[in-house]
Design an enzyme around this catalytic site. Structure first.
Site, mmCIF file in Angstrom:
data_model
loop_
_atom_site.group_PDB
_atom_site.id
_atom_site.type_symbol
_atom_site.label_atom_id
_atom_site.label_comp_id
_atom_site.label_asym_id
_atom_site.label_seq_id
_atom_site.Cartn_x
_atom_site.Cartn_y
_atom_site.Cartn_z
ATOM 1 N N LYS A 5 0.839 -1.211 0.000
ATOM 2 C CA LYS A 5 0.000 0.000 0.000
ATOM 3 C C LYS A 5 0.868 1.253 0.000
ATOM 4 O O LYS A 5 0.506 2.269 -0.607
ATOM 5 C CB LYS A 5 -0.947 0.003 1.204
ATOM 6 N N GLU B 81 -2.281 7.979 8.045
ATOM 7 C CA GLU B 81 -3.054 8.827 7.129
ATOM 8 C C GLU B 81 -4.008 9.685 7.949
ATOM 9 O O GLU B 81 -4.437 9.285 9.025
ATOM 10 C CB GLU B 81 -3.917 7.973 6.171
ATOM 11 N N HIS C 274 -16.028 -4.426 6.101
ATOM 12 C CA HIS C 274 -15.163 -4.446 4.919
ATOM 13 C C HIS C 274 -15.592 -5.473 3.888
ATOM 14 O O HIS C 274 -14.828 -5.834 3.000
ATOM 15 C CB HIS C 274 -13.694 -4.625 5.331
ATOM 16 N N ARG D 257 -7.040 -7.431 -10.188
ATOM 17 C CA ARG D 257 -7.818 -8.616 -10.572
ATOM 18 C C ARG D 257 -9.194 -8.192 -11.060
ATOM 19 O O ARG D 257 -9.546 -7.007 -10.967
ATOM 20 C CB ARG D 257 -8.006 -9.497 -9.330
HETATM 21 C C1 MV4 Z 1 -9.651 5.065 5.143
HETATM 22 C C2 MV4 Z 1 -10.853 5.550 5.702
HETATM 23 C C3 MV4 Z 1 -10.859 6.862 6.138
HETATM 24 N N1 MV4 Z 1 -9.759 7.623 6.031
HETATM 25 N N2 MV4 Z 1 -8.590 5.873 5.055
HETATM 26 C C4 MV4 Z 1 -10.918 0.472 4.907
HETATM 27 C C5 MV4 Z 1 -10.305 -0.639 4.144
HETATM 28 C C6 MV4 Z 1 -9.106 -0.085 3.497
HETATM 29 N N3 MV4 Z 1 -8.840 -0.662 2.229
HETATM 30 C C7 MV4 Z 1 -9.317 1.386 3.481
HETATM 31 N N4 MV4 Z 1 -10.338 1.675 4.433
HETATM 32 C C8 MV4 Z 1 -10.581 2.949 4.839
HETATM 33 N N5 MV4 Z 1 -9.540 3.809 4.704
HETATM 34 C C9 MV4 Z 1 -8.643 7.116 5.499
HETATM 35 N N6 MV4 Z 1 -7.558 7.877 5.430
HETATM 36 C C10 MV4 Z 1 -11.939 4.695 5.798
HETATM 37 C C11 MV4 Z 1 -11.803 3.394 5.396
HETATM 38 C C12 MV4 Z 1 -12.967 2.564 5.565
HETATM 39 C C13 MV4 Z 1 -13.619 1.994 4.492
HETATM 40 C C14 MV4 Z 1 -13.154 2.155 3.189
HETATM 41 C C15 MV4 Z 1 -13.802 1.599 2.128
HETATM 42 C C16 MV4 Z 1 -14.950 0.871 2.358
HETATM 43 C C17 MV4 Z 1 -15.423 0.678 3.627
HETATM 44 C C18 MV4 Z 1 -14.772 1.236 4.706
HETATM 45 C C19 MV4 Z 1 -15.272 1.048 5.981
HETATM 46 C C20 MV4 Z 1 -14.617 1.602 7.025
HETATM 47 C C21 MV4 Z 1 -13.466 2.347 6.831
#
Ligand code: MV4
Length: 496
Positions: free
Chosen positions: A116, A200, A235, A294
């Protein structure tokens, strides 16, 4: 085009790929574990090879067994589907070493996007927006404190090797930073054998919107627009749609996010199908998160709205053909919604509910697409992800698509196991969903709304019943709506 392709997956996606191969005139080879001997993909494929015992670690994750099966069957290429080995750079390399085409991007692109922090660095170099934060892993508490202070709390700790929310910790104040780093790092170490974490700025109540790209091996790359994936539980995506309601209101956003996605994918020398995940905040600022190298579960909504077949393009690109679709040829028409039908119990914390499907009646009719991996009489094994099918609909407008989804859901009967089917009907009736006010907080808020509204609904029903009794109207039995929950539940209990 290839003459024969092995499908290194199971369930609905194996069926999807076998179907694409049949349409392309390519002989298909399914693989199966002991638990999947009678799976729908095995029934539909031209040939099949047993991989071994049910646990994925002894079957669908065994690179040696899969490459061996491809060689024994004379398959020239392997489609990995999603999950399992689909984002495993070593698998892509093992295919290449065996003279078999991996239907996907290069091992180098898989590896780069697997980190990442490397993906963030690449996006920054490509001039695409990322969430403010660090580019490399945290090396000292003092540095972490200084970074967090500069970013401003709340901040989010993430695993460098992560994805899917593992090793992620929200931190609201400096005093919580040290223990959070320890927790996140040990969780990351356990999950990814890599304890590196980075920081972040936390984006509050973001939308999760992803962009589909398609690149060939001759330097052509296009984007196919977005999928709105904000409706998730732990998620795990539950509903996806195209277009995103926010794009319908702000059409320039699709082009700006599409441009950013293409810049990042080009910087990675990407080819085949890929997806770039973004967060979009309340002010419609967007930030690149990560790239999935993918085919995605939710690809059907893009196919329904663009009219392009992503799996056919994956096959053609892997066979060395050039993309004949130019960016200006891509048009987005109407609205598509997909519901993921899981074998899980919505009344008991969505626990998996494997078992035999004793009766199955599937929706069809105008604008309905069902990507299913099951059939009546099949026993859903407990060894894998409990996704049974994806119910997708297309209609000219989002409102019509919602009505169509409700109709299709009422036609869908799955008996013998618990599923989350009825839960989608409730979401389709939700005012916030109708308004397109979506964020990753949607489902939590939906459950909270449902809790507070339930007693009110009960009171309403009691009041209505009292009023009806007071009127003493005889013979009122026929007033039950044909699609009521009562009738549906009754039908299903008769079918058990
Ligand atoms: C975040 C975020 C808020 N702020 N990054 C969750 C999984 C990962 N791939 C990235 N995620 C998140 N990153 C920052 N800086 C909130 C999430 C997140 C989220 C993102 C996508 C779909 C569902 C989610 C559920 C909770 C938190």
């Amino acid at each position: 085009m290839f003459r024969k392709v092995l499908v290194a997956n199971r369930g609905e996606i194996a069926v999807r790929i076998v179907r694409a191969l049949r349409e392309a005139g390519v002989v298909s080879v399914a693989v199966y574990s002991d638990a999947d001997r009678a799976s729908l993909a095995v029934l539909l494929a031209d040939e099949a090879a047993c991989l071994g015992p049910a646990p994925a670690s002894e079957s669908y994750l065994r690179i040696d067994k899969i490459v061996d099966a491809a060689q024994r069957h004379g398959a020239e290429a392997i489609h990995p589907g999603y999950g399992f080995l689909s984002e495993n750079a070593e698998f892509a390399e093992a295919c290449e070493a065996a003279g078999i085409v991996f239907i996907g991007p290069s091992a180098a692109a898989i590896r780069q996007m697997g980190s990442k922090t490397a993906a963030r660095t690449l996006a920054i170099a490509a001039g695409a927006p990322v969430v403010p934060g660090t580019e490399s892993a945290i090396d000292s508490l003092a540095n972490a404190k200084e970074t967090a202070r500069t970013l401003g709390y709340p901040v989010l700790l993430k695993a460098a090797a992560g994805g899917g929310g593992k090793g992620m910790r929200r931190v609201d104040r400096e005093a919580d930073l040290e223990p959070a780093i320890r927790d996140a790092s040990s969780e990351a170490l356990r999950a990814f054998q890599n304890g590196e974490v980075y920081l972040e700025k936390l984006v509050l109540e973001p939308r999760h919107i992803e962009i589909q790209v398609l690149g060939d091996r001759h330097g052509h790359m296009i984007h196919l627009g977005e999928r709105e994936c904000s409706i998730q539980r732990r998620h795990q995506k539950v509903i996806e749609e195209c277009p995103s309601p926010v794009m319908t209101d702000h059409p320039d956003l699709r082009q700006r996010m599409g441009d950013a996605a293409l810049r990042i994918a080009r910087a990675a020398n990407y080819y085949n199908a890929g997806t770039l995940e973004f967060l979009v905040d309340r002010d419609r600022n967007f930030y690149f998160l990560e790239m999935n190298t993918r085919l995605q579960v939710e690809h059907p909504v893009t196919e329904l709205v663009t009219g392009l077949d992503l799996v056919q393009w994956q096959l053609r690109i892997a066979a060395g053909e050039a993309l004949t679709v130019r960016q200006e040829d891509v048009r987005w028409s109407g609205s598509a919604i997909e519901c993921r039908i899981y074998a899980e119990d919505p009344d008991h914390q969505f626990l998996p509910s494997p078992g035999q499907i004793t009766r199955l009646s599937e929706p069809s009719g105008p604008g309905v697409r069902l990507d299913s991996g099951v059939y009546e009489g099949w026993t859903v094994p407990l060894d894998y992800d409990p996704l049974l099918a994806k119910l997708a609909v297309w209609a000219p407008t989002r409102e019509a698509a919602i009505e169509r989804m409700k109709r299709a859901l009422t036609e869908y009967t799955i008996a013998g196991i618990r599923t989350n089917r009825a839960f989608f009907g409730e979401i389709m009736d939700d005012a916030e969903f109708h308004a397109g006010r979506l964020s990753t907080a949607f489902l939590d808020e939906f459950f909270a709304r449902r809790k507070t509204h339930e007693p009110a609904l009960e009171a309403e029903a009691v009041a209505a019943l009292a009023a009806a009794l007071a009127q003493r109207k005889p013979n009122n039995a026929s007033s039950t709506a044909p699609t009521s929950q009562w009738l549906q539940t009754g039908r299903e209990s008769l079918l058990r």
